[in-house]
Design an enzyme around this catalytic site. Structure first.
Site, PDB file in Angstrom:
ATOM      1  N   ASP A 200       0.820  -1.214   0.000  1.00  0.00           N
ATOM      2  CA  ASP A 200       0.000   0.000   0.000  1.00  0.00           C
ATOM      3  C   ASP A 200       0.859   1.271   0.000  1.00  0.00           C
ATOM      4  O   ASP A 200       1.777   1.395   0.810  1.00  0.00           O
ATOM      5  CB  ASP A 200      -0.864  -0.033   1.269  1.00  0.00           C
ATOM      6  N   GLU A 254       1.985  -0.330  -4.788  1.00  0.00           N
ATOM      7  CA  GLU A 254       1.055   0.727  -5.184  1.00  0.00           C
ATOM      8  C   GLU A 254       1.818   2.044  -5.191  1.00  0.00           C
ATOM      9  O   GLU A 254       2.496   2.381  -4.218  1.00  0.00           O
ATOM     10  CB  GLU A 254      -0.106   0.808  -4.203  1.00  0.00           C
ATOM     11  N   ASP A 327     -10.578   1.379  -5.018  1.00  0.00           N
ATOM     12  CA  ASP A 327     -10.374   2.822  -4.840  1.00  0.00           C
ATOM     13  C   ASP A 327     -11.002   3.670  -5.936  1.00  0.00           C
ATOM     14  O   ASP A 327     -10.863   4.898  -5.911  1.00  0.00           O
ATOM     15  CB  ASP A 327      -8.866   3.136  -4.791  1.00  0.00           C
TER      16      ASP A 327
END
Ligand code: NOJ
Length: 549
Positions: A200, A254, A327
């Site tokens: 993340d 990410e 998202d």
């Protein structure tokens, strides 16, 4: 250990657990539900699963605020259910990837509780700063979710940094003890048999030295001072050297605000520290950097994003291919057409599944789930949506503001998975934790299972084809008619074959365009989303042609 790079042959399925399938009737998706659906995932042709966080968490950001990295939340079934799922995944020859969220923890994590009390060794686990002498915040950084990035903690008498929600304090990765904690977490899951991590916002973990002020609107004026910081490659190399190199696993980073040239510093197969990268360019064909600044969809922008990554990574690094995740709002509602839901869903599938890289599908994408459109903003759950709604466009009407959220909110894609047309879409026998999109009676897995021409079965067919074609695995990518605003045409060519994908993004009939050197008379049409392809392309028609050499 030599990297096997098995992920190159795979297709992944992303599970956002709380909305996937409830197995115990409490209204919340869980791992018992996942266990029931492993065969379904496998039937799609997917051989890997990425779980959004399933660790204990107060849920301020739906699990991306972790309170304990080495356990599984009881509401998801705890460690018992997790081990069953892990075994079930491996028995089916599949892989399982966890979400590693170490830019920040929950403020309810023990480390933060001790850090705010200055209990050693936790005192410097987070980024604490006193107020400036003039009473101002330590710097001018904005958080991504809730206003300023600094919140004052009464107990400690200092501000802590949080690049996301107030309840998500940033870890101080410059502290070697914190990096050791990260390694412990990684080893814990890898030793249990997990096959890799999606990391993340990993490019945020090293902040600029001295935490200098940012441009006022970082998103428009340049890179935020916390992205791609001075020690980022050093820390990632350390994790690789000390942990990943000792396991047969893979890493997916990410990375907000990253372009291919910079990405190569992370994922170059010779010199990088990670295997693949989630980039956001492909999400910006209808917005300016973020879904909250929507624009009209531009196919040319979408194609440019696709091709940039295809060309620039070629031979040096491996693409992660995706259209949806938790998202962003649903892709048909954005890049396709709700009116031509099935057709545009299929064209979108063809537009990315035959590129070079490892494709990811997000739950519900395979049946063409659409954006959720609540009638009241109070119904939103997501922290980012709620903050945004409360603080922006205040001069606009309530209706306009709500409609904007339909297009921008992450909750548009977080409603429960639509399994069938029974109550609550077959997601739960209890009271669902979140609203079910009322269109479930029409859009659901059961209905599409019965129909050989459904989007669901089209995904199966396309994935199967993808896996059978050497050109898709190894071949060169080439794009044609770059500036054409209706068609996306690309080829893949390897030693023994070549394919051509032609995708229409038009609601009208379009003249087909075939680049020179591709003799349609000698081609086999291996995939098409209409039963009788004619002279012209029908609305959102897509075709894949194959030539054997
Ligand atoms: C990116 C995740 O995908 C998103 O869901 C989350 O809110 C932020 N990082 C913060 O962890």
């Amino acid at each position: 250990m030599e990297r096997k790079r098995w992920y190159k042959d795979m297709v992944f399925y992303q599970i956002w657990p709380r909305s996937f399938k409830d197995g115990n009737g409490d209204g919340m998706g869980d791992l018992w539900g996942v266990l029931e659906k492993l065969d379904y995932i496998k039937s799609l042709g997917c051989d890997g699963i990425w779980f959004s966080p399933i660790y204990p968490s107060p849920g301020a950001d739906c699990g991306y605020d972790i309170a304990d990295y080495m356990d599984i939340a009881p509401e998801f079934g705890g460690m018992e259910a997790f081990k069953k799922v892990l075994d079930g995944v491996h028995e089916r020859g599949m892989k399982l990837v966890m979400d590693l969220v170490v830019n920040h923890t929950s403020d309810e994590h023990e480390w933060f509780q001790k850090s705010r009390k200055r209990i050693e060794p936790y005192t410097d686990y987070y980024i604490w700063r006193p107020a400036k002498p003039n009473g101002k915040l330590p710097n001018n950084w904005d958080s991504n979710f809730e206003g300023k990035a600094w919140t004052f903690d009464e107990e400690r008498g200092e501000y802590y940094l949080h690049l996301f929600a107030v309840k998500q304090p940033d870890l101080n990765m410059d502290n070697p003890l914190v990096r050791e904690e990260v390694k412990k977490i990684l080893r814990f899951w890898l030793d249990m048999g997990v096959d890799g991590f999606r990391e993340d916002v990993i490019t945020y973990i090293s902040k600029a030295e001295g935490l200098p002020d940012d441009h006022l609107f970082p998103i428009y004026k340049g890179m935020p001072k916390y992205n791609h910081g001075p020690h980022i490659h050093e820390y990632l190399a350390e994790f690789k050297r000390d942990v990943f190199d000792h396991y047969d696993c893979f890493t997916l980073a990410e990375a907000p605000l990253v372009w291919p040239k910079q990405a190569l510093k992370y994922i170059d197969e010779e010199k990088g520290q990670l295997d693949m990268m989630i980039q956001f360019q492909c999400q910006c064909a209808d917005c300016l950097f973020t879904d909250y600044i929507p624009m009209k969809f531009s196919l040319v922008r979408m194609k440019k994003a696709f091709s940039d990554w295809q060309y620039k990574l070629s031979g040096r690094a491996w693409n992660m291919l995706y259209l949806e995740n938790h998202d962003h709002p649903r892709i048909i509602s954005r890049y396709g057409s709700e009116k031509f839901r099935e057709e545009s869903g299929k064209t979108l599938a063809v537009s990315y599944l035959f590129q070079q890289g490892t494709p990811f599908l997000y739950q519900g994408q395979e049946i063409g789930m659409l954006n959720w459109k609540p009638e009241d903003a109070e119904m939103y759950e997501d922290v980012q949506t709620r903050y945004n709604y409360a603080h922006s466009n205040l001069n606009k009407s309530k209706e306009e503001r709500l409609h904007k959220m339909w297009r921008s909110s992450r909750d548009s894609a977080r409603t429960p998975m639509q399994w069938d047309s029974t109550e609550n879409a077959g997601f739960t026998t209890g009271k669902p934790w979140f609203y079910v999109n009322p269109n479930y009676t029409e859009i659901n897995v059961a209905a599409q299972e019965e129909n050989p021409d459904s989007l669901l079965n089209f995904y199966r067919k396309a994935i199967k084809l993808r896996k059978s074609l050497e050109s898709v695995r190894f071949g060169n990518y080439k794009e044609y008619y770059r500036l054409n605003s209706k068609l996306y045409v690309y080829s893949r060519e390897s030693e023994n074959e070549k394919i051509l994908a032609v995708c229409s993004f038009s609601e009208k009939e379009e003249k087909i365009k075939i680049p020179s050197g591709f003799d349609i008379a000698k081609a086999e049409l291996i995939l098409c989303n209409y039963s009788e392809p004619g002279e012209k392309l029908l609305p959102y028609e897509s075709r894949v042609y194959l030539w054997k050499k």
